[in-house]
Design an enzyme around this catalytic site. Structure first.
Site, PDB file in Angstrom:
ATOM      1  N   SER A  60       0.772  -1.380   0.096  1.00 16.91           N
ATOM      2  CA  SER A  60      -0.080   0.151   0.082  1.00 16.91           C
ATOM      3  C   SER A  60       0.945   1.409  -0.066  1.00 16.91           C
ATOM      4  O   SER A  60       1.988   1.229   0.299  1.00 16.91           O
ATOM      5  CB  SER A  60      -1.107   0.150   1.307  1.00 16.91           C
ATOM      6  OG  SER A  60      -1.767  -1.057   1.166  1.00 16.91           O
TER       7      SER A  60
HETATM    8  N1  SAH Z   1      -0.995  -4.841   4.348  1.00 18.23           N
HETATM    9  C1  SAH Z   1      -0.251  -4.730   2.954  1.00 18.23           C
HETATM   10  C2  SAH Z   1      -1.134  -4.446   1.701  1.00 18.23           C
HETATM   11  C3  SAH Z   1      -1.731  -5.933   1.123  1.00 18.23           C
HETATM   12  S1  SAH Z   1      -2.582  -5.934  -0.468  1.00 18.23           S
HETATM   13  C4  SAH Z   1       0.866  -3.758   2.955  1.00 18.23           C
HETATM   14  O1  SAH Z   1       1.218  -3.490   4.032  1.00 18.23           O
HETATM   15  O2  SAH Z   1       1.239  -2.948   2.042  1.00 18.23           O
HETATM   16  C5  SAH Z   1      -3.702  -6.841   0.063  1.00 18.23           C
HETATM   17  C6  SAH Z   1      -3.565  -8.396   0.442  1.00 18.23           C
HETATM   18  O3  SAH Z   1      -4.849  -8.584   0.701  1.00 18.23           O
HETATM   19  C7  SAH Z   1      -2.791  -9.071  -0.728  1.00 18.23           C
HETATM   20  O4  SAH Z   1      -1.758  -9.490  -0.515  1.00 18.23           O
HETATM   21  C8  SAH Z   1      -4.233 -10.154  -1.134  1.00 18.23           C
HETATM   22  O5  SAH Z   1      -3.688 -11.346  -1.462  1.00 18.23           O
HETATM   23  C9  SAH Z   1      -4.685 -10.221   0.237  1.00 18.23           C
HETATM   24  N2  SAH Z   1      -6.179 -10.612   0.254  1.00 18.23           N
HETATM   25  C10 SAH Z   1      -7.067 -10.498  -0.472  1.00 18.23           C
HETATM   26  N3  SAH Z   1      -8.176 -11.178   0.093  1.00 18.23           N
HETATM   27  C11 SAH Z   1      -7.853 -11.797   1.286  1.00 18.23           C
HETATM   28  C12 SAH Z   1      -8.505 -12.798   1.896  1.00 18.23           C
HETATM   29  N4  SAH Z   1     -10.023 -13.081   1.980  1.00 18.23           N
HETATM   30  N5  SAH Z   1      -7.843 -13.172   3.083  1.00 18.23           N
HETATM   31  C13 SAH Z   1      -6.642 -12.647   3.464  1.00 18.23           C
HETATM   32  N6  SAH Z   1      -5.843 -11.870   2.409  1.00 18.23           N
HETATM   33  C14 SAH Z   1      -6.526 -11.448   1.576  1.00 18.23           C
END
Ligand code: SAH
Length: 209
Positions: A60
């Site tokens: 993010s």
């Molecule tokens: N928190 C991260 C951003 C991650 S992007 C940061 O620090 O930058 C969002 C993430 O959510 C992705 O890796 C995706 O695989 C995950 N995701 C999407 N749907 C999900 C679900 N149902 N359960 C767990 N993770 C999920």
């Protein structure tokens, strides 16, 4: 590229965009964001942008991590936080400095493992990374003081409200193409929902990968 000056530029940018909480700014000035992205992208690690982390996912934008962390600190207690969507683990690392225990769930096995290894290497022992579908939260570890969703749910995830402690906060993006950040606070006599700014997240997906 990853110097103190580069990092302080990122913090200045976050401040300009309106995040003022000194706890957030201090922690984000310390957590090494370049460790969470591919080496080939480390020259961009302190730019205020989302970056690819593989498997079609992104780390993010620093501003949005700061904004969600600031909202998280508005919860009544700072004992237990659940993050849904670990990705590379950056947001979890930031939260680990401000909450006693961080639970973080990721549905993609490779990302989950890489994040766990990275957080261990950084010595962040209060983060528990799980490879699971986070859509239903983590009932066995509930209640949480904060639940933060790092992927956009198509509809408001009402079920997760039951996993909040009193004074707890659910922070999440909702929508498809057009997304909005929302805050739900659990209070003695019900919940308060606040609609915040427009945002852009990857979608919350069902099942494991
Ligand atoms: N928190 C991260 C951003 C991650 S992007 C940061 O620090 O930058 C969002 C993430 O959510 C992705 O890796 C995706 O695989 C995950 N995701 C999407 N749907 C999900 C679900 N149902 N359960 C767990 N993770 C999920």
């Amino acid at each position: 590229m990853t110097s103190a000056r580069t990092r302080s530029r990122m913090i200045d940018r976050i401040k300009q965009l309106g995040v003022e909480d000194p706890r957030v700014l201090t922690v984000m000035g310390h957590v090494p964001r370049h460790v969470f992205v591919d080496e080939a992208l480390s020259h961009k690690a302190y730019d205020d942008t989302a970056l690819p982390i593989g498997y079609g996912q992104t780390i993010s934008q620093p501003y949005i991590v700061a904004r969600m962390t600031e909202l998280a600190l508005g919860a009544a207690q700072h004992e237990k936080v659940l993050e849904i969507g670990t990705g590379c683990g950056y947001q979890a690392a930031v939260l680990s400095q401000l909450f006693k225990t961080v639970y973080s769930i990721e549905r993609i096995a490779q990302l989950s493992k890489a994040a766990r290894d990275r957080l261990n290497q950084l010595g962040l022992r209060n983060v528990r990374v799980r490879h699971a579908d986070g859509s239903l939260g983590l009932p066995d570890a509930a209640p949480f003081d904060v639940i933060l969703i790092a992927a956009a749910a198509p509809i408001v995830p009402e079920d997760l409200i039951d996993q909040l402690s009193l004074g707890g906060r659910l922070i999440f993006p909702v929508g498809g193409e057009d997304q909005e950040l929302r805050l739900i606070e659990r209070q003695e006599d019900g919940v308060i929902e606040t609609r915040l700014e427009k945002v852009r997240f990857v979608p919350l997906l069902p099942g494991l990968a």
